[in-house]
Design a protein around this motif. Sequence first.
Motif, PDB file in Angstrom:
ATOM      1  N   THR A   1       0.756  -1.101   0.211  1.00 21.35           N
ATOM      2  CA  THR A   1      -0.098  -0.177   0.001  1.00 21.35           C
ATOM      3  C   THR A   1       0.954   1.209   0.123  1.00 21.35           C
ATOM      4  OG1 THR A   1      -1.977   0.885   1.052  1.00 21.35           O
ATOM      5  CG2 THR A   1      -0.120   0.352   2.393  1.00 21.35           C
ATOM      6  N   GLU A   2       0.288   2.467  -0.050  1.00 18.63           N
ATOM      7  CA  GLU A   2       0.985   3.647  -0.046  1.00 18.63           C
ATOM      8  C   GLU A   2       0.209   4.623   0.697  1.00 18.63           C
ATOM      9  OE1 GLU A   2       2.546   7.260  -2.790  1.00 18.63           O
ATOM     10  OE2 GLU A   2       2.319   5.228  -3.845  1.00 18.63           O
ATOM     11  N   ILE A   3       1.016   5.241   1.715  1.00 17.38           N
ATOM     12  CA  ILE A   3       0.437   6.089   2.528  1.00 17.38           C
ATOM     13  C   ILE A   3       1.428   7.182   2.625  1.00 17.38           C
ATOM     14  CG2 ILE A   3      -0.239   6.843   5.062  1.00 17.38           C
ATOM     15  CD1 ILE A   3      -0.782   3.768   5.515  1.00 17.38           C
ATOM     16  N   ASP A   4       0.894   8.682   2.441  1.00 14.48           N
ATOM     17  CA  ASP A   4       1.675   9.844   2.487  1.00 14.48           C
ATOM     18  C   ASP A   4       3.073   9.611   1.653  1.00 14.48           C
ATOM     19  OD1 ASP A   4      -0.226  10.937   4.263  1.00 14.48           O
ATOM     20  OD2 ASP A   4       0.830  10.406   6.049  1.00 14.48           O
ATOM     21  N   GLY A   5       2.834   9.011   0.590  1.00 14.96           N
ATOM     22  CA  GLY A   5       4.009   8.924  -0.292  1.00 14.96           C
ATOM     23  C   GLY A   5       4.921   7.805  -0.005  1.00 14.96           C
ATOM     24  N   ILE A   6       4.774   7.093   1.048  1.00 11.98           N
ATOM     25  CA  ILE A   6       5.645   6.079   1.670  1.00 11.98           C
ATOM     26  C   ILE A   6       5.057   4.859   1.001  1.00 11.98           C
ATOM     27  CG2 ILE A   6       6.589   4.912   3.472  1.00 11.98           C
ATOM     28  CD1 ILE A   6       6.544   7.610   4.964  1.00 11.98           C
ATOM     29  N   VAL A   7       5.934   4.122   0.221  1.00 17.89           N
ATOM     30  CA  VAL A   7       5.360   2.659  -0.217  1.00 17.89           C
ATOM     31  C   VAL A   7       5.529   1.669   0.825  1.00 17.89           C
ATOM     32  CG1 VAL A   7       5.554   0.882  -1.830  1.00 17.89           C
ATOM     33  CG2 VAL A   7       5.814   3.274  -2.619  1.00 17.89           C
ATOM     34  N   ILE A   8       4.524   1.011   1.286  1.00 15.18           N
ATOM     35  CA  ILE A   8       4.556   0.019   2.277  1.00 15.18           C
ATOM     36  C   ILE A   8       4.452  -1.355   2.005  1.00 15.18           C
ATOM     37  CG2 ILE A   8       3.355  -0.681   4.508  1.00 15.18           C
ATOM     38  CD1 ILE A   8       2.492   2.030   4.913  1.00 15.18           C
ATOM     39  N   ASN A   9       5.496  -2.388   2.339  1.00 15.38           N
ATOM     40  CA  ASN A   9       5.656  -3.494   2.092  1.00 15.38           C
ATOM     41  C   ASN A   9       5.304  -4.284   3.175  1.00 15.38           C
ATOM     42  OD1 ASN A   9       7.545  -6.226   1.176  1.00 15.38           O
ATOM     43  ND2 ASN A   9       5.917  -5.762  -0.317  1.00 15.38           N
TER      44      ASN A   9
ATOM     45  N   PHE B   1      -1.761 -14.248  14.258  1.00 11.59           N
ATOM     46  CA  PHE B   1      -1.734 -13.179  13.335  1.00 11.59           C
ATOM     47  C   PHE B   1      -0.518 -12.413  13.420  1.00 11.59           C
ATOM     48  CE2 PHE B   1      -2.650 -10.187  10.499  1.00 11.59           C
ATOM     49  CZ  PHE B   1      -3.755 -10.399   9.559  1.00 11.59           C
ATOM     50  N   LYS B   2       0.545 -12.475  12.663  1.00  9.89           N
ATOM     51  CA  LYS B   2       1.610 -11.802  12.849  1.00  9.89           C
ATOM     52  C   LYS B   2       2.022 -10.934  11.681  1.00  9.89           C
ATOM     53  CE  LYS B   2       5.497 -14.078  14.296  1.00  9.89           C
ATOM     54  NZ  LYS B   2       6.733 -14.622  14.507  1.00  9.89           N
ATOM     55  N   VAL B   3       2.303  -9.772  12.069  1.00  3.92           N
ATOM     56  CA  VAL B   3       2.385  -8.869  10.781  1.00  3.92           C
ATOM     57  C   VAL B   3       4.017  -8.321  10.717  1.00  3.92           C
ATOM     58  CG1 VAL B   3       1.811  -6.338   9.693  1.00  3.92           C
ATOM     59  CG2 VAL B   3       0.013  -7.844  11.162  1.00  3.92           C
ATOM     60  N   MET B   4       4.683  -8.232   9.615  1.00  3.72           N
ATOM     61  CA  MET B   4       6.020  -7.686   9.458  1.00  3.72           C
ATOM     62  C   MET B   4       5.952  -6.582   8.307  1.00  3.72           C
ATOM     63  SD  MET B   4       7.839 -11.187   9.958  1.00  3.72           S
ATOM     64  CE  MET B   4       9.382 -10.584  10.728  1.00  3.72           C
ATOM     65  N   VAL B   5       6.680  -5.656   8.601  1.00  8.64           N
ATOM     66  CA  VAL B   5       6.531  -4.414   7.680  1.00  8.64           C
ATOM     67  C   VAL B   5       7.823  -3.672   7.231  1.00  8.64           C
ATOM     68  CG1 VAL B   5       5.606  -1.980   7.384  1.00  8.64           C
ATOM     69  CG2 VAL B   5       4.112  -3.867   8.474  1.00  8.64           C
ATOM     70  N   ARG B   6       8.298  -3.256   6.094  1.00  8.86           N
ATOM     71  CA  ARG B   6       9.266  -2.626   5.769  1.00  8.86           C
ATOM     72  C   ARG B   6       8.862  -1.537   4.801  1.00  8.86           C
ATOM     73  NH1 ARG B   6      10.601  -2.783   1.005  1.00  8.86           N
ATOM     74  NH2 ARG B   6      12.509  -2.269   1.490  1.00  8.86           N
ATOM     75  N   PRO B   7       9.541  -0.276   4.619  1.00  6.10           N
ATOM     76  CA  PRO B   7      10.859  -0.333   5.473  1.00  6.10           C
ATOM     77  C   PRO B   7      10.808   0.458   6.865  1.00  6.10           C
ATOM     78  CG  PRO B   7      10.250   1.247   3.582  1.00  6.10           C
ATOM     79  CD  PRO B   7       9.224   0.476   3.686  1.00  6.10           C
ATOM     80  N   LEU B   8      11.647   0.925   7.240  1.00  3.85           N
ATOM     81  CA  LEU B   8      11.682   1.465   8.590  1.00  3.85           C
ATOM     82  C   LEU B   8      10.776   2.712   8.559  1.00  3.85           C
ATOM     83  CD1 LEU B   8      12.584   1.579  11.372  1.00  3.85           C
ATOM     84  CD2 LEU B   8      14.373   3.107  10.868  1.00  3.85           C
ATOM     85  N   LYS B   9      10.749   3.636   7.570  1.00  3.90           N
ATOM     86  CA  LYS B   9       9.844   4.609   7.365  1.00  3.90           C
ATOM     87  C   LYS B   9       8.280   4.391   7.525  1.00  3.90           C
ATOM     88  CE  LYS B   9      11.686   8.620   4.754  1.00  3.90           C
ATOM     89  NZ  LYS B   9      11.735   9.272   3.360  1.00  3.90           N
TER      90      LYS B   9
ATOM     91  N   ILE C   1       7.406   1.348   9.074  1.00  2.81           N
ATOM     92  CA  ILE C   1       7.155   1.062  10.654  1.00  2.81           C
ATOM     93  C   ILE C   1       6.717   2.307  11.208  1.00  2.81           C
ATOM     94  CG2 ILE C   1       8.144   0.002  12.429  1.00  2.81           C
ATOM     95  CD1 ILE C   1       9.426  -1.754  10.496  1.00  2.81           C
ATOM     96  N   ASN C   2       7.577   3.409  11.257  1.00  3.58           N
ATOM     97  CA  ASN C   2       7.449   4.561  12.261  1.00  3.58           C
ATOM     98  C   ASN C   2       6.126   5.218  11.716  1.00  3.58           C
ATOM     99  OD1 ASN C   2       9.938   4.323  13.345  1.00  3.58           O
ATOM    100  ND2 ASN C   2      10.976   5.444  11.947  1.00  3.58           N
ATOM    101  N   LEU C   3       5.751   5.334  10.561  1.00  2.00           N
ATOM    102  CA  LEU C   3       4.429   5.910  10.184  1.00  2.00           C
ATOM    103  C   LEU C   3       3.443   5.050  10.861  1.00  2.00           C
ATOM    104  CD1 LEU C   3       2.665   8.095   8.414  1.00  2.00           C
ATOM    105  CD2 LEU C   3       3.028   6.561   6.635  1.00  2.00           C
ATOM    106  N   LEU C   4       3.428   3.806  10.600  1.00  2.00           N
ATOM    107  CA  LEU C   4       2.172   3.030  10.890  1.00  2.00           C
ATOM    108  C   LEU C   4       2.240   3.020  12.315  1.00  2.00           C
ATOM    109  CD1 LEU C   4       2.541  -0.200   8.677  1.00  2.00           C
ATOM    110  CD2 LEU C   4       0.597   1.703   8.471  1.00  2.00           C
ATOM    111  N   HIS C   5       3.434   3.009  13.157  1.00  2.00           N
ATOM    112  CA  HIS C   5       3.227   3.108  14.463  1.00  2.00           C
ATOM    113  C   HIS C   5       2.515   4.483  15.052  1.00  2.00           C
ATOM    114  CE1 HIS C   5       5.111   4.260  18.475  1.00  2.00           C
ATOM    115  NE2 HIS C   5       4.672   2.802  18.649  1.00  2.00           N
TER     116      HIS C   5
END
Length: 132
Positions: A81-89, A105-113, A115-119
């Motif tokens: 997906t993409e949020i605020d111009g950050i592509v989230i994988n 149910f375990k979620v893993m996300v990249r890149p660090l940007k 993770i910080n945005l999602l947090h």
Amino acid sequence: MQPAAIENWHRVVKSKDPKGLDAILADDVVFQSPVVHTPQRGKAITTAYLTAAMHVLSNDDRFCYVGEWFGADSAVLEFETEIDGIVINGIDMIGWNEEGKINRFKVMVRPLKAINLLHSLMAERLAGMMKA
């Protein structure tokens, strides 16, 4: 061919209706987030996290699963997906019990940007849900 548990998960995600989670989650489900240190245990807390995630990640209908791998009682679903111009994988690692209900149910996300945005977005959404 998708396992029934995954078909049910996709149905809930597509509908964006968190009420559907009650029927597909086991009472003893364990949720692991990329931003929370300890596993979250139980249907109520898992429902809260997944509901918040559905709202945060599915902005503008950009959220999509791009790959799926299945085992006997588990699956890995890759999403983008993409949020605020950050592509989230990321990936959702989902397991289910003999009744076909999701119990892991375990979620893993990249890149660090991402993770910080999602947090930040998840914390805001969860706080709002707790007030309601």
